[in-house]
Design a protein around this motif. Structure first.
Motif, PDB file in Angstrom:
ATOM      1  N   ILE A 240       0.838  -1.202   0.000  1.00 39.95           N
ATOM      2  CA  ILE A 240       0.000   0.000   0.000  1.00 39.95           C
ATOM      3  C   ILE A 240       0.867   1.243   0.000  1.00 39.95           C
ATOM      4  CG2 ILE A 240      -1.759   1.283   1.287  1.00 39.95           C
ATOM      5  CD1 ILE A 240      -2.762  -1.388   2.371  1.00 39.95           C
ATOM      6  N   LYS A 241       0.635   2.101  -1.016  1.00 41.25           N
ATOM      7  CA  LYS A 241       1.393   3.355  -1.122  1.00 41.25           C
ATOM      8  C   LYS A 241       0.753   4.455  -0.288  1.00 41.25           C
ATOM      9  CE  LYS A 241       1.521   4.402  -5.294  1.00 41.25           C
ATOM     10  NZ  LYS A 241       1.678   4.794  -6.714  1.00 41.25           N
ATOM     11  N   ASP A 242      -0.528   4.645  -0.574  1.00 43.94           N
ATOM     12  CA  ASP A 242      -1.231   5.652   0.206  1.00 43.94           C
ATOM     13  C   ASP A 242      -2.724   5.338   0.283  1.00 43.94           C
ATOM     14  OD1 ASP A 242      -2.133   6.346  -2.253  1.00 43.94           O
ATOM     15  OD2 ASP A 242      -1.102   8.279  -2.334  1.00 43.94           O
ATOM     16  N   VAL A 243      -3.407   6.070   1.192  1.00 40.57           N
ATOM     17  CA  VAL A 243      -4.828   5.817   1.404  1.00 40.57           C
ATOM     18  C   VAL A 243      -5.601   7.101   1.129  1.00 40.57           C
ATOM     19  CG1 VAL A 243      -6.577   5.105   3.086  1.00 40.57           C
ATOM     20  CG2 VAL A 243      -4.277   4.118   3.183  1.00 40.57           C
ATOM     21  N   THR A 244      -6.652   6.977   0.323  1.00 41.30           N
ATOM     22  CA  THR A 244      -7.504   8.132   0.017  1.00 41.30           C
ATOM     23  C   THR A 244      -8.891   7.881   0.594  1.00 41.30           C
ATOM     24  OG1 THR A 244      -6.307   8.510  -2.027  1.00 41.30           O
ATOM     25  CG2 THR A 244      -8.473   9.542  -1.833  1.00 41.30           C
ATOM     26  N   ARG A 245      -9.389   8.880   1.335  1.00 39.36           N
ATOM     27  CA  ARG A 245     -10.752   8.746   1.844  1.00 39.36           C
ATOM     28  C   ARG A 245     -11.677   9.533   0.924  1.00 39.36           C
ATOM     29  NH1 ARG A 245     -11.962  10.407   7.923  1.00 39.36           N
ATOM     30  NH2 ARG A 245     -10.662   8.584   8.326  1.00 39.36           N
TER      31      ARG A 245
ATOM     32  N   VAL B 160      -9.860  18.325  -9.723  1.00 37.46           N
ATOM     33  CA  VAL B 160     -10.105  19.038  -8.461  1.00 37.46           C
ATOM     34  C   VAL B 160     -10.520  20.475  -8.798  1.00 37.46           C
ATOM     35  CG1 VAL B 160      -9.069  19.907  -6.341  1.00 37.46           C
ATOM     36  CG2 VAL B 160      -8.452  17.632  -7.200  1.00 37.46           C
ATOM     37  N   CYS B 161     -11.704  20.908  -8.292  1.00 30.93           N
ATOM     38  CA  CYS B 161     -12.160  22.269  -8.613  1.00 30.93           C
ATOM     39  C   CYS B 161     -12.153  23.173  -7.394  1.00 30.93           C
ATOM     40  CB  CYS B 161     -13.558  22.236  -9.244  1.00 30.93           C
ATOM     41  SG  CYS B 161     -14.829  21.715  -8.083  1.00 30.93           S
ATOM     42  N   GLY B 162     -11.978  22.620  -6.203  1.00 29.08           N
ATOM     43  CA  GLY B 162     -11.985  23.482  -5.015  1.00 29.08           C
ATOM     44  C   GLY B 162     -11.254  22.826  -3.847  1.00 29.08           C
ATOM     45  N   ILE B 163     -10.717  23.648  -2.988  1.00 28.95           N
ATOM     46  CA  ILE B 163     -10.041  23.165  -1.775  1.00 28.95           C
ATOM     47  C   ILE B 163     -10.946  23.515  -0.595  1.00 28.95           C
ATOM     48  CG2 ILE B 163      -7.960  23.276  -0.347  1.00 28.95           C
ATOM     49  CD1 ILE B 163      -7.383  22.345  -3.179  1.00 28.95           C
ATOM     50  N   VAL B 164     -11.204  22.547   0.279  1.00 32.55           N
ATOM     51  CA  VAL B 164     -12.143  22.778   1.377  1.00 32.55           C
ATOM     52  C   VAL B 164     -11.552  22.385   2.723  1.00 32.55           C
ATOM     53  CG1 VAL B 164     -14.201  22.489  -0.059  1.00 32.55           C
ATOM     54  CG2 VAL B 164     -13.166  20.493   1.086  1.00 32.55           C
ATOM     55  N   LEU B 165     -12.244  22.817   3.774  1.00 33.53           N
ATOM     56  CA  LEU B 165     -11.876  22.414   5.134  1.00 33.53           C
ATOM     57  C   LEU B 165     -13.117  21.819   5.787  1.00 33.53           C
ATOM     58  CD1 LEU B 165     -10.064  22.366   7.660  1.00 33.53           C
ATOM     59  CD2 LEU B 165     -10.781  24.719   8.103  1.00 33.53           C
ATOM     60  N   ASN B 166     -12.970  20.581   6.200  1.00 30.25           N
ATOM     61  CA  ASN B 166     -14.050  19.881   6.886  1.00 30.25           C
ATOM     62  C   ASN B 166     -13.919  20.194   8.370  1.00 30.25           C
ATOM     63  OD1 ASN B 166     -15.583  17.961   8.241  1.00 30.25           O
ATOM     64  ND2 ASN B 166     -15.149  16.352   6.721  1.00 30.25           N
ATOM     65  N   PRO B 167     -14.968  20.724   9.035  1.00 25.38           N
ATOM     66  CA  PRO B 167     -14.828  21.096  10.455  1.00 25.38           C
ATOM     67  C   PRO B 167     -14.440  19.922  11.348  1.00 25.38           C
ATOM     68  CG  PRO B 167     -17.127  21.220   9.751  1.00 25.38           C
ATOM     69  CD  PRO B 167     -16.319  21.058   8.516  1.00 25.38           C
ATOM     70  N   LEU B 168     -14.657  18.694  10.883  1.00 26.38           N
ATOM     71  CA  LEU B 168     -14.249  17.540  11.700  1.00 26.38           C
ATOM     72  C   LEU B 168     -12.783  17.187  11.464  1.00 26.38           C
ATOM     73  CD1 LEU B 168     -17.325  15.143  11.591  1.00 26.38           C
ATOM     74  CD2 LEU B 168     -16.675  16.767  13.352  1.00 26.38           C
ATOM     75  N   LEU B 169     -12.168  17.816  10.441  1.00 23.60           N
ATOM     76  CA  LEU B 169     -10.750  17.508  10.142  1.00 23.60           C
ATOM     77  C   LEU B 169      -9.869  18.733  10.385  1.00 23.60           C
ATOM     78  CD1 LEU B 169     -11.111  15.445   6.841  1.00 23.60           C
ATOM     79  CD2 LEU B 169     -10.669  14.585   9.139  1.00 23.60           C
ATOM     80  N   ILE B 170     -10.269  19.546  11.369  1.00 14.49           N
ATOM     81  CA  ILE B 170      -9.580  20.805  11.626  1.00 14.49           C
ATOM     82  C   ILE B 170      -8.162  20.596  12.167  1.00 14.49           C
ATOM     83  CG2 ILE B 170     -10.392  21.133  13.993  1.00 14.49           C
ATOM     84  CD1 ILE B 170     -11.160  23.994  13.169  1.00 14.49           C
ATOM     85  N   SER B 171      -7.951  19.402  12.801  1.00 19.74           N
ATOM     86  CA  SER B 171      -6.640  19.091  13.364  1.00 19.74           C
ATOM     87  C   SER B 171      -5.627  18.802  12.269  1.00 19.74           C
ATOM     88  CB  SER B 171      -6.762  17.887  14.292  1.00 19.74           C
ATOM     89  OG  SER B 171      -5.473  17.450  14.636  1.00 19.74           O
ATOM     90  N   LYS B 172      -4.393  19.234  12.503  1.00 23.60           N
ATOM     91  CA  LYS B 172      -3.337  18.967  11.523  1.00 23.60           C
ATOM     92  C   LYS B 172      -2.528  17.729  11.897  1.00 23.60           C
ATOM     93  CE  LYS B 172      -2.718  23.807  10.233  1.00 23.60           C
ATOM     94  NZ  LYS B 172      -1.825  24.970  10.307  1.00 23.60           N
ATOM     95  N   ILE B 173      -2.864  17.149  13.050  1.00 25.99           N
ATOM     96  CA  ILE B 173      -2.190  15.920  13.464  1.00 25.99           C
ATOM     97  C   ILE B 173      -2.651  14.806  12.535  1.00 25.99           C
ATOM     98  CG2 ILE B 173      -1.799  14.361  15.425  1.00 25.99           C
ATOM     99  CD1 ILE B 173      -2.999  16.666  17.175  1.00 25.99           C
ATOM    100  N   GLU B 174      -1.820  13.793  12.325  1.00 26.12           N
ATOM    101  CA  GLU B 174      -2.187  12.770  11.336  1.00 26.12           C
ATOM    102  C   GLU B 174      -3.499  12.081  11.722  1.00 26.12           C
ATOM    103  OE1 GLU B 174       1.230  10.156  11.324  1.00 26.12           O
ATOM    104  OE2 GLU B 174       0.202   8.818  12.744  1.00 26.12           O
ATOM    105  N   GLU B 175      -4.316  11.846  10.696  1.00 27.46           N
ATOM    106  CA  GLU B 175      -5.634  11.239  10.878  1.00 27.46           C
ATOM    107  C   GLU B 175      -5.491   9.760  10.525  1.00 27.46           C
ATOM    108  OE1 GLU B 175      -8.403  12.805  11.829  1.00 27.46           O
ATOM    109  OE2 GLU B 175     -10.001  11.426  11.235  1.00 27.46           O
ATOM    110  N   PRO B 176      -5.810   8.842  11.476  1.00 25.54           N
ATOM    111  CA  PRO B 176      -5.660   7.427  11.143  1.00 25.54           C
ATOM    112  C   PRO B 176      -6.725   6.977  10.137  1.00 25.54           C
ATOM    113  CG  PRO B 176      -6.564   7.696  13.351  1.00 25.54           C
ATOM    114  CD  PRO B 176      -6.285   9.068  12.845  1.00 25.54           C
ATOM    115  N   SER B 177      -6.337   6.070   9.281  1.00 26.04           N
ATOM    116  CA  SER B 177      -7.290   5.477   8.338  1.00 26.04           C
ATOM    117  C   SER B 177      -8.231   4.587   9.135  1.00 26.04           C
ATOM    118  CB  SER B 177      -6.512   4.657   7.312  1.00 26.04           C
ATOM    119  OG  SER B 177      -7.288   3.574   6.879  1.00 26.04           O
ATOM    120  N   PHE B 178      -9.545   4.544   8.807  1.00 29.09           N
ATOM    121  CA  PHE B 178     -10.400   3.671   9.607  1.00 29.09           C
ATOM    122  C   PHE B 178     -10.416   2.240   9.114  1.00 29.09           C
ATOM    123  CE2 PHE B 178     -13.611   4.321   6.510  1.00 29.09           C
ATOM    124  CZ  PHE B 178     -13.936   5.661   6.402  1.00 29.09           C
TER     125      PHE B 178
END
Lengths: 233, 597
Positions: B105-110, B165-183
Motif C-alpha cells: 500500500i502506497k497511500d490511502v484516500t478517503r 479538483v475544482c476546489g479546496i475545502v476544510l471539513n470542520p471535523l478535520l480541523i486538526s493537523k495531526i495525522e488522521e488514522p485510516s479507519f
C-alpha cells in the motif's frame, strides 16, 4: 616647612550673577600635634575650607601642602587615595552605618588603609570597650560620636578634621567629646582641626583661625590654652 | 484660594515625581499586558470554537456503520426519531488504498459523498476554487504536513476514472493537523481526502446534531452530560458490533483545541498571581518611599488643618492616574500577545482568523484587581504615615536599626566573612519585603526566559512552528524587561535612601567601585538567589507547557540553555544597576555633612 601650609588659596564658584568667591586668599600654617579651631559665622566659608582640607573638593587657586604632599594639584583619584590614607573625618551627625556594629563601623575605615590601628583597641581607648558589638541605634549620641572619632583615628591619619563635633550633643557630653579630641592631639601628636561657630571654644585651642566672608580675619596663637572643663558657654 | 493652591501642589506631584509615575505606568502596563494577553486566549478560542460549531453546524454525533451494506432502515428511522429528521444527515464514505507493483500500500484516500446542495450539517468551508458543477469535478481537503492536498486543476484517478479538483475545502471535523488514522487500517495514516458531489448510494455514515445549538457552550458541563446520555442510548440500540458511535469528544480537533485553551487559562491564573504580587510590591515600595521623602510637606499640610484623607488623596490620585495610563497602554499589548498565542494554535489546527474584538473580561478583571490593590496600598500606607503627629513627621524617620541576623549565630561562617558581606547580608535579611519582591521578580523572569529559550530550542530543532519563535521572543523580551524594571526601581530607591551612607563612604576614601559595590552587592546576591531558584521552577513550568501544547520535550533543550537563562536574568540585573552607577558617583559628599533632612 610646616606640616600643613595654605598659600593664597581661593575657591570660586561661577554663578548666573557672576563669580562668587567662597574663599579668598587664605594663608596659614599649622604644625603636628596642634589643636586648632576654625571659627566663623555660618556662610563664612568654614565648610568650603574643610572640604578643601579634607580632599573633598579642589581649590581654584593657590596651594595646599600637607606633610610635603601637594593636595591642591591632585586629581579625583589621588584625592580619594588622600582621604583614604591621610584624613580622619568626624561628622556633626556621626554618620555611622546603621546596620554595622560599633567595631564594624571602625573596620569600615581600617579595612581600606595600610597603617590602621586595631579597631577594638581604639574603641577601648575612647571608652567603649563594653559596647563593641552594639549597633548605632543601641548607643547614645555621645557614644555614637565616640565611635565616629574612633573610626577617624583608627586610620592613623595625618590630619583629623572635625565638623561641629558637638553640634548634635548636649552640653556635658559635648565637653567630654572635646576633651577626647584634645587628648588625641596631645597624646598621639596629631593635628586636630575643629570647625565650629561656638566662640567659647577658642580658649582651649593652640591656634584659632577666624573666617568671615571667605577671608581670614585673624589667626590667634594661644600660648596658654585653657582646659575645656574650665570653659563655660 | 487655599483649595487652588492645594490643587496646584497636587499637580506638582506629577511633574516632580515623573520618574516614579513612569515606573508605575511601566509595571502596570507589563503586568496587565501579559496577564490579560495570556488570560484572554481561553475566551477567544472558546468563542471561535463556538462560532465554528454554530456556523458550520458541526455534528454532535458521527455514527459509522461497520456493515458493508451500511445502516438498516430501522437504524436510520431510530436516528431520525431521536434527533428529528431535519437534524440528521446521511452520507457515504469509504477509503481506497492505492497499491504499487509489489502489492504494497502506497497511500490511502478517503472519499466522501456529500450532496452539497442539501448539505446542512458539517458544512465544509470552501477555502479556494469553487463547488463542483460537472460530474467529473471533485473537492479536495486542504493539505497539511500529514495530509497531502491536491491543487486546483489537478487530475485524480479513482477506480480507473479521471476527476478534476475544482476546489479546496476544510471539513470542520478535520480541523486538526495531526495525522488522521485510516479507519480501514488504524495503523496507517490518511494521505488524501476528497469529496464527491453526489447523493449517497449506500448510507454508512450518519451525522446528527442536537436541535438546541445553544447548549454547546464550547463543551460546557450541561452539554457533556447530555452527550454522555445520548451516546449510551444510541450505542445500546445499534450494538457495538454493527456501528461505532462517536461524539465531538472523540474528535481530535475541536475538543482538543478547547482543552488546550483551558490549560492556557490555568497558566494565565499563575501569571495573574505572580504579576499582581510584583506590581503591588513595586507600587508599595515606591509610594512608601515617596511618603518618607515628603514627610515635611505632610506635616505642613496637617498643621494647616487638612484632613488625613485629603492629604493622602493626592497621592492616591497620583497612583490612580499611573495605573489608569498603564492599564490603557496594556490593552494593545495584551491584544497583540493574545493574537500571537492564538496564532500558535495554527501549528496544530487550522484556525479561523483571529477575532480582533471580544468582551475582554480578563483584561477588565486584572485591570480592576491591580487598580484596587494599588489604590488600597497607597491609601493605607499613606494614612499610616499621615496618622502620625506633625511633630513626629517633622523629625526624620529613624533608619531601620541594625539587627543580628540568623547567620551570625553560625560563628564559623560569620567570622570568615569580611565586614562588607556582613553588612550586605544584614541588609538583605533586614528589608524582608524588598528581599521577597526582588527574589520573586527574578525567579519569575528566570522562569520566563528559560521557557522562552526552551521553546526556541525545540522550535529550531524540529524546524517548524515559526509562530512559537515569536512567543519565545516575546517571553524573553517581556521577562527581561520586567527584571530590569524591578531591579532598576529597587536600586534607585535604595540609592536615594542611602544617600548619606554613600557620601560617608566617599569621605572615608572609598574608590568608585568600592562605593557602588557597597550598594550593588546586595542586589546581586538577591539576583543570584532568584536566578538559581528560577532554574528548577522553570524546569517544572516548561514541562507543564510542553505537555500543554504537545510540543517539545525537556530532553530537546540544549544543556547551555539551563545556564544561559539565569545568566541573561543576571545580566539584565547587572545592566540596570549600571544605569544607576552615575547617579551613585554623582552623590555630593556634602550630603554627609548636612543636617538630617
Amino acid at each position: 616647612m610646616s606640616f600643613l601650609k595654605l598659600e593664597n588659596v581661593c575657591k570660586e564658584y561661577k554663578t548666573a550673577a557672576g563669580v562668587f568667591k567662597a574663599l579668598d586668599d587664605i594663608n596659614f600654617e599649622l604644625e603636628d600635634g596642634e589643636f586648632v579651631i576654625i571659627l566663623g559665622p555660618s556662610g563664612a566659608g568654614k565648610t568650603t575650607l574643610l572640604n578643601l582640607l579634607g580632599g573633598m573638593d579642589s581649590a581654584t587657586g593657590g596651594e595646599i601642602v600637607l606633610d610635603d604632599k601637594i593636595i591642591s594639584s591632585m586629581n579625583k583619584k589621588r584625592l580619594t587615595q588622600y582621604r583614604r590614607e591621610d584624613i580622619g573625618f568626624v561628622f556633626q551627625f556621626y554618620n555611622l552605618m546603621p546596620n554595622l556594629t560599633a567595631v564594624e563601623n571602625v573596620e569600615l575605615a581600617t579595612e581600606i588603609c595600610k597603617n590602621a590601628l586595631v579597631p577594638a583597641q581604639v574603641l577601648s581607648d575612647v571608652g567603649l570597650n563594653d559596647k563593641l558589638k552594639n549597633f548605632p541605634a543601641q548607643l547614645s549620641g555621645g557614644e555614637q560620636q565616640r565611635v565616629s572619632i574612633a573610626r577617624a583615628i583608627a586610620k592613623n591619619p595625618k590630619l583629623l578634621l572635625c565638623d561641629e563635633p558637638t553640634g548634635a550633643l548636649d552640653y556635658a557630653t559635648g565637653k567630654v567629646i572635646l576633651r577626647l579630641l584634645h587628648d588625641i592631639s596631645k597624646t598621639n601628636k596629631k593635628l586636630v582641626i575643629v570647625v565650629t561657630h561656638n566662640q567659647a571654644l577658642k580658649d582651649m585651642a593652640d591656634k584659632v583661625i577666624c573666617i568671615k566672608n571667605g577671608r581670614i580675619e585673624n589667626v590667634t596663637v594661644n600660648s596658654s590654652p585653657m582646659p575645656i572643663e574650665e570653659i563655660e558657654w | 484660594m487655599v483649595m487652588k493652591a492645594f490643587g496646584r501642589s497636587a499637580f506638582r506631584l506629577f511633574t516632580k515625581h515623573l520618574v516614579r509615575l513612569i515606573t508605575i505606568i511601566a509595571i502596570v502596563t507589563v503586568s496587565i499586558g501579559i496577564t490579560s494577553g495570556i488570560g484572554e486566549v481561553e475566551g477567544r478560542i472558546k468563542s471561535t470554537v463556538n462560532d465554528i460549531y454554530k456556523k458550520q453546524n458541526v455534528s454532535d454525533f458521527y455514527v459509522k456503520s461497520k456493515r458493508t451494506m451500511g445502516f438498516t432502515a430501522d437504524e436510520l428511522n431510530y436516528m431520525a426519531e431521536k434527533f428529528g429528521a431535519e437534524n440528521v444527515m446521511l452520507s457515504f464514505c469509504y477509503e481506497i488504498p492505492s497499491v504499487d507493483d509489489n502489492g504494497i500500500i502506497k497511500d490511502v484516500t478517503r472519499v466522501y459523498y456529500f450532496d452539497f446542495d442539501n448539505s446542512y450539517i458539517n458544512k465544509i468551508m470552501l477555502l479556494k476554487g469553487k463547488l463542483p458543477s460537472a460530474k467529473n469535478e471533485i473537492l479536495s481537503e486542504r493539505g497539511t504536513e500529514e495530509l497531502e492536498g491536491y491543487a486546483i486543476g489537478e487530475t485524480v484517478k479513482i477506480n480507473g476514472q479521471n476527476f478534476t479538483v475544482c476546489g479546496i475545502v476544510l471539513n470542520p471535523l478535520l480541523i486538526s493537523k495531526i495525522e488522521e488514522p485510516s479507519f480501514t487500517d488504524p495503523a496507517r495514516k490518511l494521505d488524501h481526502v476528497i469529496y464527491f458531489d453526489s447523493e449517497p448510494q449506500i448510507v454508512n455514515d450518519v451525522y446528527a446534531v442536537l436541535s438546541d445549538r445553544s447548549m454547546f457552550r464550547s463543551f460546557g458541563n450541561g452539554y457533556e452530560k447530555q452527550i454522555d446520555r445520548l451516546k449510551s442510548e444510541i450505542s445500546d440500540f445499534m450494538g457495538g458490533e454493527n456501528a461505532s458511535v462517536l461524539s465531538l469528544y472523540e474528535n481530535s480537533g475541536l475538543y482538543a483545541i478547547v482543552s488546550y485553551a483551558e490549560k492556557v487559562g490555568l497558566i494565565g491564573i499563575v501569571f495573574v498571581v505572580f504579576f499582581l504580587l510584583v506590581t503591588m510590591l513595586v507600587v508599595y515600595a515606591n509610594m512608601a518611599r515617596l511618603y518618607d521623602e515628603e514627610r515635611g510637606q505632610l506635616a505642613c499640610l496637617k498643621t494647616l488643618g487638612y484632613s488625613d484623607i485629603s492629604i493622602v488623596g493626592r497621592y492616591t490620585l497620583f497612583v490612580f492616574i499611573g495605573t489608569l495610563l498603564g492599564g490603557l497602554l496594556a490593552l494593545p499589548l495584551g491584544m497583540g500577545l493574545t493574537a500571537l498565542i492564538y496564532s500558535s494554535f495554527n501549528m496544530q489546527y487550522t484556525m479561523p482568523p483571529f477575532p480582533g474584538t471580544g468582551h475582554m473580561v480578563y483584561y477588565l478583571m486584572t485591570f480592576a484587581a491591580i487598580m484596587l490593590s494599588t489604590l488600597l496600598l497607597t491609601l493605607f500606607s499613606g494614612l499610616k504615615t499621615v496618622g502620625n503627629k506633625p511633630v513626629t513627621l517633622l523629625t526624620p524617620k529613624a533608619p531601620k536599626s541594625g539587627k543580628k541576623v540568623i547567620i551570625e549565630r553560625i560563628g564559623f561562617i560569620w567570622k570568615r566573612l569580611s565586614f562588607k558581606y556582613k553588612s550586605t547580608l544584614r541588609n538583605v535579611l533586614l528589608f524582608k519585603s524588598r528581599f521577597f519582591m526582588t527574589v520573586i521578580s527574578i525567579i519569575g523572569s528566570t522562569v520566563l526566559v528559560l521557557s522562552g529559550l526552551g521553546l526556541l530550542d525545540c522550535t529550531l530543532k524540529y524546524g517548524n512552528a515559526s509562530s512559537l519563535v515569536a512567543i519565545s521572543a516575546a517571553l524573553i523580551v517581556f521577562s527581561a524587561a520586567l527584571c530590569a524594571l524591578v531591579i532598576y526601581n529597587l536600586t534607585n530607591i535604595n540609592v536615594s535612601e542611602r544617600n548619606r551612607e554613600i557620601a560617608t563612604l566617599m569621605v572615608l576614601g572609598y574608590h568608585d567601585r568600592e562605593v557602588t559595590g557597597y550598594i550593588f552587592r546586595e542586589i546581586y546576591i538577591m539576583c543570584l538567589i532568584g536566578a538559581l531558584l528560577g532554574v528548577p521552577l522553570g524546569l517544572g513550568f516548561l514541562s507543564f507547557v510542553f505537555d500543554l501544547v504537545s510540543f517539545g520535550a525537556i530532553a530537546d533543550i540544549n544543556w547551555w540553555t539551563w545556564i544561559l537563562a539565569p545568566a541573561i536574568t543576571m545580566l539584565f540585573g547587572f545592566l540596570s544597576t549600571m544605569l544607576l552607577r552615575r547617579k551613585i558617583l554623582k552623590t555630593d559628599m556634602n550630603a554627609s555633612l548636612k543636617t538630617l533632612e
